[in-house]
Scaffold this motif. Structure first.
Motif, PDB file in Angstrom:
ATOM      1  N   GLU A  51       0.844  -1.191   0.000  1.00 46.17           N
ATOM      2  CA  GLU A  51       0.000   0.000   0.000  1.00 46.17           C
ATOM      3  C   GLU A  51       0.880   1.241   0.000  1.00 46.17           C
ATOM      4  O   GLU A  51       1.947   1.248   0.618  1.00 46.17           O
ATOM      5  CB  GLU A  51      -0.925   0.017   1.217  1.00 46.17           C
ATOM      6  N   VAL A  52       0.417   2.276  -0.697  1.00 48.20           N
ATOM      7  CA  VAL A  52       1.081   3.573  -0.692  1.00 48.20           C
ATOM      8  C   VAL A  52       0.112   4.564  -0.065  1.00 48.20           C
ATOM      9  O   VAL A  52      -0.859   4.978  -0.698  1.00 48.20           O
ATOM     10  CB  VAL A  52       1.457   4.017  -2.124  1.00 48.20           C
ATOM     11  N   PRO A  53       0.331   4.945   1.212  1.00 51.54           N
ATOM     12  CA  PRO A  53      -0.601   5.866   1.880  1.00 51.54           C
ATOM     13  C   PRO A  53      -0.627   7.231   1.205  1.00 51.54           C
ATOM     14  O   PRO A  53       0.372   7.681   0.635  1.00 51.54           O
ATOM     15  CB  PRO A  53      -0.033   5.961   3.309  1.00 51.54           C
ATOM     16  N   ARG A  54      -1.759   7.892   1.283  1.00 51.47           N
ATOM     17  CA  ARG A  54      -1.911   9.204   0.662  1.00 51.47           C
ATOM     18  C   ARG A  54      -0.966  10.225   1.303  1.00 51.47           C
ATOM     19  O   ARG A  54      -0.829  10.298   2.522  1.00 51.47           O
ATOM     20  CB  ARG A  54      -3.361   9.671   0.824  1.00 51.47           C
ATOM     21  N   GLY A  55      -0.296  10.999   0.457  1.00 50.85           N
ATOM     22  CA  GLY A  55       0.572  12.059   0.934  1.00 50.85           C
ATOM     23  C   GLY A  55       1.934  11.609   1.420  1.00 50.85           C
ATOM     24  O   GLY A  55       2.712  12.420   1.922  1.00 50.85           O
ATOM     25  N   ARG A  56       2.263  10.327   1.268  1.00 52.64           N
ATOM     26  CA  ARG A  56       3.536   9.795   1.739  1.00 52.64           C
ATOM     27  C   ARG A  56       4.476   9.513   0.562  1.00 52.64           C
ATOM     28  O   ARG A  56       4.047   9.401  -0.593  1.00 52.64           O
ATOM     29  CB  ARG A  56       3.322   8.496   2.517  1.00 52.64           C
ATOM     30  N   LYS A 148       5.326  29.078 -16.136  1.00 53.33           N
ATOM     31  CA  LYS A 148       5.160  28.927 -14.680  1.00 53.33           C
ATOM     32  C   LYS A 148       5.705  27.580 -14.210  1.00 53.33           C
ATOM     33  O   LYS A 148       6.379  27.495 -13.167  1.00 53.33           O
ATOM     34  CB  LYS A 148       3.677  29.053 -14.336  1.00 53.33           C
ATOM     35  N   LEU A 149       5.446  26.512 -14.979  1.00 50.72           N
ATOM     36  CA  LEU A 149       5.943  25.187 -14.617  1.00 50.72           C
ATOM     37  C   LEU A 149       7.463  25.120 -14.719  1.00 50.72           C
ATOM     38  O   LEU A 149       8.122  24.488 -13.872  1.00 50.72           O
ATOM     39  CB  LEU A 149       5.313  24.128 -15.519  1.00 50.72           C
ATOM     40  N   LEU A 150       8.030  25.772 -15.739  1.00 54.77           N
ATOM     41  CA  LEU A 150       9.484  25.799 -15.870  1.00 54.77           C
ATOM     42  C   LEU A 150      10.118  26.476 -14.657  1.00 54.77           C
ATOM     43  O   LEU A 150      11.127  26.009 -14.124  1.00 54.77           O
ATOM     44  CB  LEU A 150       9.895  26.513 -17.153  1.00 54.77           C
ATOM     45  N   ALA A 151       9.507  27.574 -14.213  1.00 49.33           N
ATOM     46  CA  ALA A 151      10.024  28.261 -13.025  1.00 49.33           C
ATOM     47  C   ALA A 151       9.914  27.367 -11.791  1.00 49.33           C
ATOM     48  O   ALA A 151      10.794  27.368 -10.930  1.00 49.33           O
ATOM     49  CB  ALA A 151       9.256  29.556 -12.813  1.00 49.33           C
ATOM     50  N   GLN A 152       8.845  26.566 -11.739  1.00 50.66           N
ATOM     51  CA  GLN A 152       8.637  25.683 -10.588  1.00 50.66           C
ATOM     52  C   GLN A 152       9.724  24.620 -10.486  1.00 50.66           C
ATOM     53  O   GLN A 152      10.098  24.207  -9.381  1.00 50.66           O
ATOM     54  CB  GLN A 152       7.264  25.022 -10.680  1.00 50.66           C
ATOM     55  N   VAL A 153      10.240  24.178 -11.638  1.00 50.87           N
ATOM     56  CA  VAL A 153      11.294  23.153 -11.626  1.00 50.87           C
ATOM     57  C   VAL A 153      12.686  23.754 -11.806  1.00 50.87           C
ATOM     58  O   VAL A 153      13.654  23.028 -12.048  1.00 50.87           O
ATOM     59  CB  VAL A 153      11.034  22.088 -12.717  1.00 50.87           C
ATOM     60  N   ILE A 206      16.700  15.505  -6.515  1.00 53.29           N
ATOM     61  CA  ILE A 206      16.092  14.948  -5.300  1.00 53.29           C
ATOM     62  C   ILE A 206      15.506  16.062  -4.445  1.00 53.29           C
ATOM     63  O   ILE A 206      14.369  15.964  -3.956  1.00 53.29           O
ATOM     64  CB  ILE A 206      17.135  14.136  -4.504  1.00 53.29           C
ATOM     65  N   ASN A 207      16.265  17.134  -4.256  1.00 54.03           N
ATOM     66  CA  ASN A 207      15.755  18.262  -3.464  1.00 54.03           C
ATOM     67  C   ASN A 207      14.552  18.901  -4.136  1.00 54.03           C
ATOM     68  O   ASN A 207      13.601  19.321  -3.456  1.00 54.03           O
ATOM     69  CB  ASN A 207      16.860  19.299  -3.252  1.00 54.03           C
ATOM     70  N   LEU A 208      14.576  18.968  -5.467  1.00 54.22           N
ATOM     71  CA  LEU A 208      13.436  19.511  -6.208  1.00 54.22           C
ATOM     72  C   LEU A 208      12.190  18.661  -5.967  1.00 54.22           C
ATOM     73  O   LEU A 208      11.098  19.192  -5.690  1.00 54.22           O
ATOM     74  CB  LEU A 208      13.767  19.569  -7.697  1.00 54.22           C
ATOM     75  N   LEU A 209      12.327  17.330  -6.060  1.00 53.12           N
ATOM     76  CA  LEU A 209      11.187  16.437  -5.838  1.00 53.12           C
ATOM     77  C   LEU A 209      10.641  16.573  -4.422  1.00 53.12           C
ATOM     78  O   LEU A 209       9.417  16.569  -4.209  1.00 53.12           O
ATOM     79  CB  LEU A 209      11.598  14.992  -6.119  1.00 53.12           C
ATOM     80  N   MET A 210      11.532  16.704  -3.453  1.00 54.17           N
ATOM     81  CA  MET A 210      11.095  16.861  -2.063  1.00 54.17           C
ATOM     82  C   MET A 210      10.342  18.168  -1.864  1.00 54.17           C
ATOM     83  O   MET A 210       9.318  18.222  -1.167  1.00 54.17           O
ATOM     84  CB  MET A 210      12.301  16.786  -1.125  1.00 54.17           C
ATOM     85  N   ASP A 215       5.185  21.077  -1.241  1.00 55.89           N
ATOM     86  CA  ASP A 215       4.358  22.227  -1.634  1.00 55.89           C
ATOM     87  C   ASP A 215       3.001  21.809  -2.175  1.00 55.89           C
ATOM     88  O   ASP A 215       1.989  22.481  -1.937  1.00 55.89           O
ATOM     89  CB  ASP A 215       5.098  23.054  -2.686  1.00 55.89           C
ATOM     90  N   ILE A 216       2.956  20.699  -2.932  1.00 48.70           N
ATOM     91  CA  ILE A 216       1.716  20.286  -3.590  1.00 48.70           C
ATOM     92  C   ILE A 216       0.981  19.214  -2.802  1.00 48.70           C
ATOM     93  O   ILE A 216      -0.223  19.015  -2.975  1.00 48.70           O
ATOM     94  CB  ILE A 216       2.021  19.793  -5.032  1.00 48.70           C
ATOM     95  N   GLY A 217       1.678  18.492  -1.943  1.00 45.02           N
ATOM     96  CA  GLY A 217       1.046  17.403  -1.197  1.00 45.02           C
ATOM     97  C   GLY A 217       0.902  16.135  -2.012  1.00 45.02           C
ATOM     98  O   GLY A 217      -0.067  15.388  -1.859  1.00 45.02           O
ATOM     99  N   LEU A 218       1.868  15.864  -2.897  1.00 49.56           N
ATOM    100  CA  LEU A 218       1.813  14.684  -3.752  1.00 49.56           C
ATOM    101  C   LEU A 218       2.058  13.407  -2.958  1.00 49.56           C
ATOM    102  O   LEU A 218       2.757  13.403  -1.947  1.00 49.56           O
ATOM    103  CB  LEU A 218       2.877  14.771  -4.841  1.00 49.56           C
ATOM    104  N   THR A 219       1.491  12.323  -3.451  1.00 55.14           N
ATOM    105  CA  THR A 219       1.887  10.984  -3.042  1.00 55.14           C
ATOM    106  C   THR A 219       2.961  10.537  -4.027  1.00 55.14           C
ATOM    107  O   THR A 219       2.805  10.699  -5.235  1.00 55.14           O
ATOM    108  CB  THR A 219       0.702  10.019  -3.091  1.00 55.14           C
ATOM    109  N   MET A 220       4.070   9.967  -3.506  1.00 54.44           N
ATOM    110  CA  MET A 220       5.183   9.643  -4.388  1.00 54.44           C
ATOM    111  C   MET A 220       5.661   8.214  -4.154  1.00 54.44           C
ATOM    112  O   MET A 220       5.836   7.782  -3.014  1.00 54.44           O
ATOM    113  CB  MET A 220       6.334  10.614  -4.160  1.00 54.44           C
TER     114      MET A 220
END
Length: 337
Positions: A51-56, A148-153, A206-210, A215-220
């Motif tokens: 299982e992959v819990p939400r937001g984890r 906007k997305l380019l700036a985000q990454v 890695i720091n970008l993904l974290m 910021d978005i509350g993704l499940t990863m």
């Protein structure tokens, strides 16, 4: 998303197996024509449940050939399981994929940023095509949305009209991340997404993904063979061996006190900066062929803690008192790492 769906794990896998028929040569095909035989199957996944819990952020680790990428492709909808069920937000995966708006909620970042980007498309099309087609963004707003997305990454909007070959590997991976984020996903599957990059660039991604997850509350779901990266980025860890899950638990549980011999031996091989004397417990032999996996516990031919029962009985994925799960008949005898 309904209240019931919010209470469910973001992803759940129950008894999923994936078998690939072995490619046969001409002579083997002729022999089978004369004397029919059972088809030989590569057992890439063998009744995997997790299982992959939400937001984890959940990491999946193991040697090459353990089934990590096969599982990722099934969860991303790029491959279908031979058996078992996959659920997204508590709903069967097949039902989830029938609704385009729902199917977009699960995106994947691939290992090779060069081959995963269309070399004939500009960045504005690579990132902006899907949100426009699916009605998330008006065509007139596409350029501003992509900028906007380019700036985000961490990329300049000046790159918006360039082609993939004009970027470095790290920049291409950032473009791949922006493409995945463009359709506003809830679950991000990262399949060895930093393995092809230099170490310094790996740290940046890695720091970008974290940061994005926070910021978005993704499940990863983060798939990697690099244990140090998994320890840094993940809150929970799933250890796989020869198509089976052998241990799951909180990251610090797994790294401080592994209960499966395979997990213990993987951690023994991690580089550590220390002046203390270390005793290494090497993993014996080679990983068996998935065409003919060992009976009982798949790991028993290489295990230093094996008993006679290990080659006869398949160990269940047992829940321990500290809430982790381990598939080992002798887990009580495993020393801490």
């Amino acid at each position: 998303m309904t209240q019931h769906e919010r209470m469910q794990p973001a992803l759940s896998v129950d008894g999923v197996s994936k078998h690939f028929p072995m490619q046969r040569g001409v002579m083997a095909a002729l022999r089978d024509w004369v004397t029919p035989a059972e088809p030989r199957l590569v057992r890439a996944l063998d009744e995997v449940s997790l299982e992959v819990p939400r937001g984890r952020t959940v990491g999946i680790v193991g040697e090459s050939g353990c089934g990590k990428s096969t599982l990722a492709r099934i969860l991303a909808g790029l491959s279908t399981p031979s058996a078992g069920t996959v659920r997204v937000n508590g709903r069967p995966f097949a039902d989830y994929l029938r609704t385009p708006a729902d199917a977009l909620k699960l995106q994947m970042i691939f290992q090779d940023p060069q081959s995963s980007l269309n070399p004939r498309m500009k960045v504005i099309d690579i990132i902006g095509e899907a949100p426009v087609v699916h009605g998330l963004v008006a065509a007139s707003e596409r350029r501003a949305y992509v900028a906007k997305l380019l700036a985000q990454v961490g990329l300049s909007q000046e790159f918006i009209d360039r082609y993939p070959h004009q970027f470095s590997g790290g920049q291409r991976q950032r473009i791949g991340i922006a493409r995945a984020l463009a359709v506003k996903p809830e679950v991000l599957i990262c399949d060895e997404s930093v393995a092809a990059l230099d170490v310094s660039v790996q740290a940046q991604i890695i720091n970008l993904l974290m940061d994005i997850r926070r910021d978005i509350g993704l499940t990863m779901l983060f798939i990697s063979h690099d244990l140090s990266v998994v320890r840094h980025i993940c809150e929970e860890v799933v250890v796989m061996y020869l198509g089976r899950v052998v241990e799951t638990g909180a990251t610090e549980q797994i790294f401080h006190s592994p209960r499966h011999p395979y997990t213990r031996m993987l951690l023994e091989g991690m580089p550590k900066i220390t002046t203390e004397r270390r005793d290494f417990l090497a993993i014996e032999g080679e990983i068996p062929s998935p065409l003919n996996p060992p009976s009982g516990c798949h790991f028993h031919p290489r295990c230093a803690f094996r008993t006679a029962e290990c080659d006869r009985q398949r160990p269940p994925l047992e829940r321990l008192p500290d809430d982790r799960r381990v598939a080992c008949l002798n887990w009580r005898t495993i020393p801490d790492a």
